[in-house]
Design an enzyme around this catalytic site. Structure first.
Site, PDB file in Angstrom:
ATOM      1  N   MET A 127       0.815  -1.219   0.000  1.00  0.00           N
ATOM      2  CA  MET A 127       0.000   0.000   0.000  1.00  0.00           C
ATOM      3  C   MET A 127       0.847   1.267   0.000  1.00  0.00           C
ATOM      4  O   MET A 127       0.308   2.365   0.096  1.00  0.00           O
ATOM      5  CB  MET A 127      -0.899   0.021   1.249  1.00  0.00           C
ATOM      6  CG  MET A 127      -1.887  -1.120   1.335  1.00  0.00           C
ATOM      7  SD  MET A 127      -3.289  -0.788   0.260  1.00  0.00           S
ATOM      8  CE  MET A 127      -4.207  -2.314   0.410  1.00  0.00           C
ATOM      9  N   HIS A 157      12.103  -9.965   4.861  1.00  0.00           N
ATOM     10  CA  HIS A 157      11.098  -9.567   5.857  1.00  0.00           C
ATOM     11  C   HIS A 157      11.442 -10.142   7.228  1.00  0.00           C
ATOM     12  O   HIS A 157      12.224 -11.084   7.333  1.00  0.00           O
ATOM     13  CB  HIS A 157       9.708 -10.068   5.453  1.00  0.00           C
ATOM     14  CG  HIS A 157       9.067  -9.260   4.370  1.00  0.00           C
ATOM     15  ND1 HIS A 157       9.306  -9.498   3.040  1.00  0.00           N
ATOM     16  CD2 HIS A 157       8.205  -8.205   4.422  1.00  0.00           C
ATOM     17  CE1 HIS A 157       8.612  -8.630   2.315  1.00  0.00           C
ATOM     18  NE2 HIS A 157       7.934  -7.824   3.130  1.00  0.00           N
ATOM     19  N   LYS A 161       6.918 -13.366   9.318  1.00  0.00           N
ATOM     20  CA  LYS A 161       6.111 -13.387   8.086  1.00  0.00           C
ATOM     21  C   LYS A 161       5.890 -14.839   7.634  1.00  0.00           C
ATOM     22  O   LYS A 161       6.820 -15.633   7.644  1.00  0.00           O
ATOM     23  CB  LYS A 161       6.795 -12.580   6.976  1.00  0.00           C
ATOM     24  CG  LYS A 161       5.966 -12.500   5.705  1.00  0.00           C
ATOM     25  CD  LYS A 161       6.424 -11.396   4.776  1.00  0.00           C
ATOM     26  CE  LYS A 161       5.622 -11.348   3.490  1.00  0.00           C
ATOM     27  NZ  LYS A 161       4.190 -11.050   3.708  1.00  0.00           N
TER      28      LYS A 161
HETATM   29  N1  LIG Z   1      -0.300  -4.832   1.406  1.00  0.00           N
HETATM   30  C1  LIG Z   1       0.501  -4.240   2.295  1.00  0.00           C
HETATM   31  O1  LIG Z   1       0.909  -3.071   2.154  1.00  0.00           O
HETATM   32  C2  LIG Z   1       0.883  -5.008   3.519  1.00  0.00           C
HETATM   33  C3  LIG Z   1       0.415  -6.271   3.669  1.00  0.00           C
HETATM   34  N2  LIG Z   1       0.661  -6.962   4.807  1.00  0.00           N
HETATM   35  C4  LIG Z   1       0.011  -8.251   4.907  1.00  0.00           C
HETATM   36  O2  LIG Z   1      -1.066  -8.120   5.830  1.00  0.00           O
HETATM   37  C5  LIG Z   1      -1.271  -9.354   6.510  1.00  0.00           C
HETATM   38  C6  LIG Z   1      -1.207  -9.135   8.014  1.00  0.00           C
HETATM   39  O3  LIG Z   1       0.079  -8.718   8.356  1.00  0.00           O
HETATM   40  P1  LIG Z   1       0.484  -8.482   9.894  1.00  0.00           P
HETATM   41  O4  LIG Z   1      -0.396  -7.450  10.498  1.00  0.00           O
HETATM   42  O5  LIG Z   1       1.944  -8.308   9.916  1.00  0.00           O
HETATM   43  O6  LIG Z   1       0.120  -9.936  10.490  1.00  0.00           O
HETATM   44  P2  LIG Z   1      -0.352 -10.339  11.964  1.00  0.00           P
HETATM   45  O7  LIG Z   1      -0.267 -11.809  12.024  1.00  0.00           O
HETATM   46  O8  LIG Z   1       0.386  -9.506  12.961  1.00  0.00           O
HETATM   47  O9  LIG Z   1      -1.891  -9.871  11.992  1.00  0.00           O
HETATM   48  C7  LIG Z   1      -2.956 -10.585  11.427  1.00  0.00           C
HETATM   49  C8  LIG Z   1      -4.106 -10.490  12.398  1.00  0.00           C
HETATM   50  O10 LIG Z   1      -5.304 -11.018  11.775  1.00  0.00           O
HETATM   51  C9  LIG Z   1      -5.958 -11.772  12.788  1.00  0.00           C
HETATM   52  N3  LIG Z   1      -6.963 -12.702  12.268  1.00  0.00           N
HETATM   53  C10 LIG Z   1      -6.813 -14.004  11.933  1.00  0.00           C
HETATM   54  N4  LIG Z   1      -8.010 -14.518  11.550  1.00  0.00           N
HETATM   55  C11 LIG Z   1      -8.904 -13.532  11.676  1.00  0.00           C
HETATM   56  C12 LIG Z   1     -10.324 -13.454  11.459  1.00  0.00           C
HETATM   57  N5  LIG Z   1     -11.039 -14.510  11.031  1.00  0.00           N
HETATM   58  N6  LIG Z   1     -10.953 -12.292  11.685  1.00  0.00           N
HETATM   59  C13 LIG Z   1     -10.264 -11.208  12.110  1.00  0.00           C
HETATM   60  N7  LIG Z   1      -8.924 -11.225  12.353  1.00  0.00           N
HETATM   61  C14 LIG Z   1      -8.262 -12.371  12.120  1.00  0.00           C
HETATM   62  C15 LIG Z   1      -4.821 -12.469  13.493  1.00  0.00           C
HETATM   63  O11 LIG Z   1      -5.220 -13.033  14.732  1.00  0.00           O
HETATM   64  P3  LIG Z   1      -4.428 -14.334  15.300  1.00  0.00           P
HETATM   65  O12 LIG Z   1      -3.042 -13.908  15.526  1.00  0.00           O
HETATM   66  O13 LIG Z   1      -5.201 -14.661  16.534  1.00  0.00           O
HETATM   67  O14 LIG Z   1      -4.544 -15.385  14.214  1.00  0.00           O
HETATM   68  C16 LIG Z   1      -3.857 -11.307  13.675  1.00  0.00           C
HETATM   69  O15 LIG Z   1      -4.183 -10.531  14.798  1.00  0.00           O
HETATM   70  C17 LIG Z   1      -0.208 -10.311   5.957  1.00  0.00           C
HETATM   71  O16 LIG Z   1      -0.772 -11.046   4.892  1.00  0.00           O
HETATM   72  C18 LIG Z   1       0.868  -9.372   5.430  1.00  0.00           C
HETATM   73  O17 LIG Z   1       1.658  -9.933   4.438  1.00  0.00           O
HETATM   74  C19 LIG Z   1       1.395  -6.443   5.836  1.00  0.00           C
HETATM   75  C20 LIG Z   1       1.915  -5.183   5.719  1.00  0.00           C
HETATM   76  C21 LIG Z   1       1.698  -4.352   4.555  1.00  0.00           C
HETATM   77  O1  LIG Z   2       4.087  -9.269   6.016  1.00  0.00           O
HETATM   78  C1  LIG Z   2       4.607  -8.121   5.991  1.00  0.00           C
HETATM   79  O2  LIG Z   2       5.136  -7.626   6.968  1.00  0.00           O
HETATM   80  C2  LIG Z   2       4.534  -7.363   4.727  1.00  0.00           C
HETATM   81  N1  LIG Z   2       3.817  -7.844   3.769  1.00  0.00           N
HETATM   82  C3  LIG Z   2       3.606  -7.272   2.482  1.00  0.00           C
HETATM   83  C4  LIG Z   2       4.174  -8.172   1.420  1.00  0.00           C
HETATM   84  O3  LIG Z   2       3.951  -9.403   1.500  1.00  0.00           O
HETATM   85  O4  LIG Z   2       4.832  -7.690   0.502  1.00  0.00           O
HETATM   86  C5  LIG Z   2       4.057  -5.843   2.404  1.00  0.00           C
HETATM   87  C6  LIG Z   2       5.260  -5.488   3.219  1.00  0.00           C
HETATM   88  O5  LIG Z   2       6.409  -5.865   2.520  1.00  0.00           O
HETATM   89  C7  LIG Z   2       5.208  -6.045   4.625  1.00  0.00           C
END
Ligand SMILES: NC(=O)C1=CN([C@@H]2O[C@H](COP(=O)(O)OP(=O)(O)OC[C@H]3O[C@@H](n4cnc5c(N)ncnc54)[C@H](OP(=O)(O)O)[C@@H]3O)[C@@H](O)[C@H]2O)C=CC1
Ligand SMILES: O=C(O)C1=N[C@H](C(=O)O)C[C@H](O)C1
Length: 271
Positions: A127, A157, A161
């Site tokens: 994003m 990463h 991850k």
């Molecule tokens: N597109 C972008 O710019 C970016 C994308 N990402 C992506 O975003 C995703 C999340 O990243 P990140 O925050 O680091 O991961 P985390 O694991 O820290 O967070 C994911 C959260 O989602 C929760 N979750 C799981 N199942 C459900 C559900 N059914 N309903 C609601 N919440 C749920 C998890 O809970 P629990 O731990 O209990 O399972 C956890 O709290 C990844 O796929 C990552 O690659 C990350 C950063 C930037």
């Molecule tokens: O899981 C992460 O942390 C991130 N996920 C995204 C990806 O899969 O590219 C974006 C960012 O790099 C962080």
């Protein structure tokens, strides 16, 4: 105009917490619900205070239908399974869906494409402004250089991850493929190991490193005969993804149903 009413999915996660911190500093948006999975320890607790942040006055819930019933948009950085379920619910409720979740399967993507017939969906593997600008530059370079320059994408990463290659690496791979006028799926080389033989001409290679607390590093290497060009982006703070997702949510207002990218949100299409 009234504030955009937002739901955050994955409120306890790294990105969920970053969004909770960023929303109060963002004009025109208001948090109305914070979702976590059934059985999560934080259910019922304040979605800020439970995670060491400023209280939000919004309790963590797992009731998706109730959360969406009072929302304009849902921002979703969670898991592929959760995102696929939210896609169905958001389509039904006609709530815009901003998807940052990566590691989505072909089936998940098909579900999201269905969702986009009913509501506005913005999906991106990254994003941030920087990566989306970089993707445009990479596409141009790939077009100019042609397949004789070997393209390799290296990402690193943090150790927590769970998916590889990263969504960003795939987004950059798509940019190379677009520049070359080819289909990424037919030209990907992932995870080389053992006696692999020489590199296949035209392949787009991916390598994933994991360790420590790295927020997200990506480099696209174009390796030619006797010279090399590298395009790199280093994320230093998850705030760049949260701000991008919030800009995307605001952008969805008044848009027709469809599947959009951050390039659309940032006005970079055709740039
Ligand atoms: N597109 C972008 O710019 C970016 C994308 N990402 C992506 O975003 C995703 C999340 O990243 P990140 O925050 O680091 O991961 P985390 O694991 O820290 O967070 C994911 C959260 O989602 C929760 N979750 C799981 N199942 C459900 C559900 N059914 N309903 C609601 N919440 C749920 C998890 O809970 P629990 O731990 O209990 O399972 C956890 O709290 C990844 O796929 C990552 O690659 C990350 C950063 C930037
Ligand atoms: O899981 C992460 O942390 C991130 N996920 C995204 C990806 O899969 O590219 C974006 C960012 O790099 C962080």
């Amino acid at each position: 105009m009234s504030d955009l009413r937002l739901v955050v999915v994955g409120a306890a996660g790294r990105m969920g917490r970053m969004l909770t911190q960023t929303i109060p500093d963002t004009l025109g948006v208001r948090l109305v619900a914070a979702l976590e999975a059934d059985g999560a320890a934080s259910l019922g607790a304040d979605s800020g205070a439970a995670f060491g942040l400023q209280p939000t006055g919004v309790p963590v819930t797992s009731d998706v239908a109730a959360a969406l019933s009072e929302a304009d948009a849902v921002i979703d950085f969670s898991t592929p399974a959760a995102t696929a379920a939210i896609a169905t619910a958001a389509a039904k409720a006609r709530v815009a869906h901003v998807i940052g979740t990566t590691g989505l399967t072909a089936e998940d993507l098909a579900r999201i494409a269905e969702e986009a017939r009913e509501t506005v969906v913005v999906r991106s593997g990254n994003m941030s402004l920087g990566v989306n600008l970089l993707a445009g530059l990479v596409e141009k370079a790939a077009r100019a250089l042609g397949p004789a320059w070997d393209a390799e994408i290296v990402e690193m990463h943090h150790k927590l991850k769970v998916d590889a290659p990263s969504g960003t690496a795939l987004l950059l791979g798509e940019a190379v493929a677009r520049g070359r006028g080819i289909d990424l799926a037919e030209h990907s080389a992932r995870g080389r190991d053992g006696v692999t033989g020489p590199r296949k001409p035209g392949d787009i290679g991916f390598a994933a490193l994991r360790g420590g607390t790295v927020v997200g590093d990506h480099t696209v290497i174009f390796a030619g005969m006797g010279e090399r060009i590298e395009f790199s982006h280093r994320a230093e703070d998850r705030g760049i993804f949260a701000r991008g997702a919030l800009a995307a949510a605001l952008w969805t207002r008044g848009k027709a149903p469809g599947l959009y990218s951050m390039a659309d949100v940032l006005g970079l299409t055709g740039a």
